[in-house]
Design a protein around this motif. Structure first.
Motif, PDB file in Angstrom:
ATOM      1  N   ARG A  85       0.849 -35.262 -16.990  1.00 49.49           N
ATOM      2  CA  ARG A  85       1.092 -33.985 -16.305  1.00 49.49           C
ATOM      3  C   ARG A  85       2.083 -33.171 -17.136  1.00 49.49           C
ATOM      4  NH1 ARG A  85       0.807 -32.886 -10.430  1.00 49.49           N
ATOM      5  NH2 ARG A  85       2.011 -31.022 -10.041  1.00 49.49           N
ATOM      6  N   VAL A  86       1.683 -31.953 -17.501  1.00 49.40           N
ATOM      7  CA  VAL A  86       2.506 -31.101 -18.355  1.00 49.40           C
ATOM      8  C   VAL A  86       2.839 -29.804 -17.616  1.00 49.40           C
ATOM      9  CG1 VAL A  86       2.655 -29.894 -20.560  1.00 49.40           C
ATOM     10  CG2 VAL A  86       1.395 -32.046 -20.409  1.00 49.40           C
ATOM     11  N   LEU A  87       4.111 -29.465 -17.572  1.00 43.51           N
ATOM     12  CA  LEU A  87       4.575 -28.212 -16.981  1.00 43.51           C
ATOM     13  C   LEU A  87       4.778 -27.207 -18.106  1.00 43.51           C
ATOM     14  CD1 LEU A  87       5.796 -26.532 -14.626  1.00 43.51           C
ATOM     15  CD2 LEU A  87       7.993 -27.614 -15.182  1.00 43.51           C
ATOM     16  N   VAL A  88       4.158 -26.027 -17.986  1.00 42.41           N
ATOM     17  CA  VAL A  88       4.308 -24.962 -18.978  1.00 42.41           C
ATOM     18  C   VAL A  88       5.077 -23.821 -18.337  1.00 42.41           C
ATOM     19  CG1 VAL A  88       3.090 -23.301 -20.442  1.00 42.41           C
ATOM     20  CG2 VAL A  88       2.177 -25.609 -20.153  1.00 42.41           C
ATOM     21  N   VAL A  89       6.210 -23.441 -18.947  1.00 40.55           N
ATOM     22  CA  VAL A  89       7.024 -22.337 -18.429  1.00 40.55           C
ATOM     23  C   VAL A  89       7.250 -21.311 -19.535  1.00 40.55           C
ATOM     24  CG1 VAL A  89       8.202 -23.725 -16.694  1.00 40.55           C
ATOM     25  CG2 VAL A  89       9.216 -23.485 -18.933  1.00 40.55           C
ATOM     26  N   GLU A  90       7.385 -20.076 -19.119  1.00 45.67           N
ATOM     27  CA  GLU A  90       7.676 -18.976 -20.038  1.00 45.67           C
ATOM     28  C   GLU A  90       9.097 -18.509 -19.733  1.00 45.67           C
ATOM     29  OE1 GLU A  90       4.082 -16.249 -19.896  1.00 45.67           O
ATOM     30  OE2 GLU A  90       3.581 -17.832 -18.452  1.00 45.67           O
ATOM     31  N   LEU A  91      10.017 -18.892 -20.594  1.00 52.20           N
ATOM     32  CA  LEU A  91      11.427 -18.611 -20.361  1.00 52.20           C
ATOM     33  C   LEU A  91      11.766 -17.202 -20.837  1.00 52.20           C
ATOM     34  CD1 LEU A  91      13.998 -19.931 -19.271  1.00 52.20           C
ATOM     35  CD2 LEU A  91      14.457 -20.769 -21.563  1.00 52.20           C
TER      36      LEU A  91
END
Length: 114
Positions: free
Chosen positions: A7-13
């Motif tokens: 499970r991979v969480l992708v965030v745009e900081l």
């Protein structure tokens, strides 16, 4: 209990980053479960989302995460690759790093298309 798929969480900081969708698609095609959190403003928000989603890895786009996340591999896409420090130039490189190998190259259609 172990997961069948990472499970991979992708965030745009710090704001929207168009590479997030491309990254999510490549990871999904490699058999990973992708949670796209979208743009977030602070490291604390990333930490809270990671606590809720319980990912195996967190991909940060658009900035560098200063918060330490326990038991989670953190990576980002950057201008200059430095895999030893979790910085990659392309989504394909991220997929190879996370999966430990590739099932296809970025120029080949995903298994869903074949």
């Amino acid at each position: 209990m172990s997961r069948a798929r990472p499970r991979v969480l992708v965030v745009e900081l710090g704001g929207p980053d168009p590479r997030a969708v491309a990254l999510g698609r490549v990871l999904r095609d490699e058999g990973m479960e992708v949670v796209h959190a979208g743009p977030v403003d602070t490291d604390e928000q990333v930490a809270r989302i990671a606590e809720q989603e319980d990912p195996d890895a967190v991909g940060v786009l658009g900035g560098e995460l200063r918060t330490s996340l326990k038991d989670v591999r953190v990576f980002r896409l950057g201008e200059t690759a430095d895999p030893a420090n979790g910085v990659f130039e392309t989504p394909g490189e991220v997929a190879e790093w996370l999966a430990g190998g590739r099932s296809h190259t970025p120029g080949t259609p995903s298994d869903r298309v074949r």
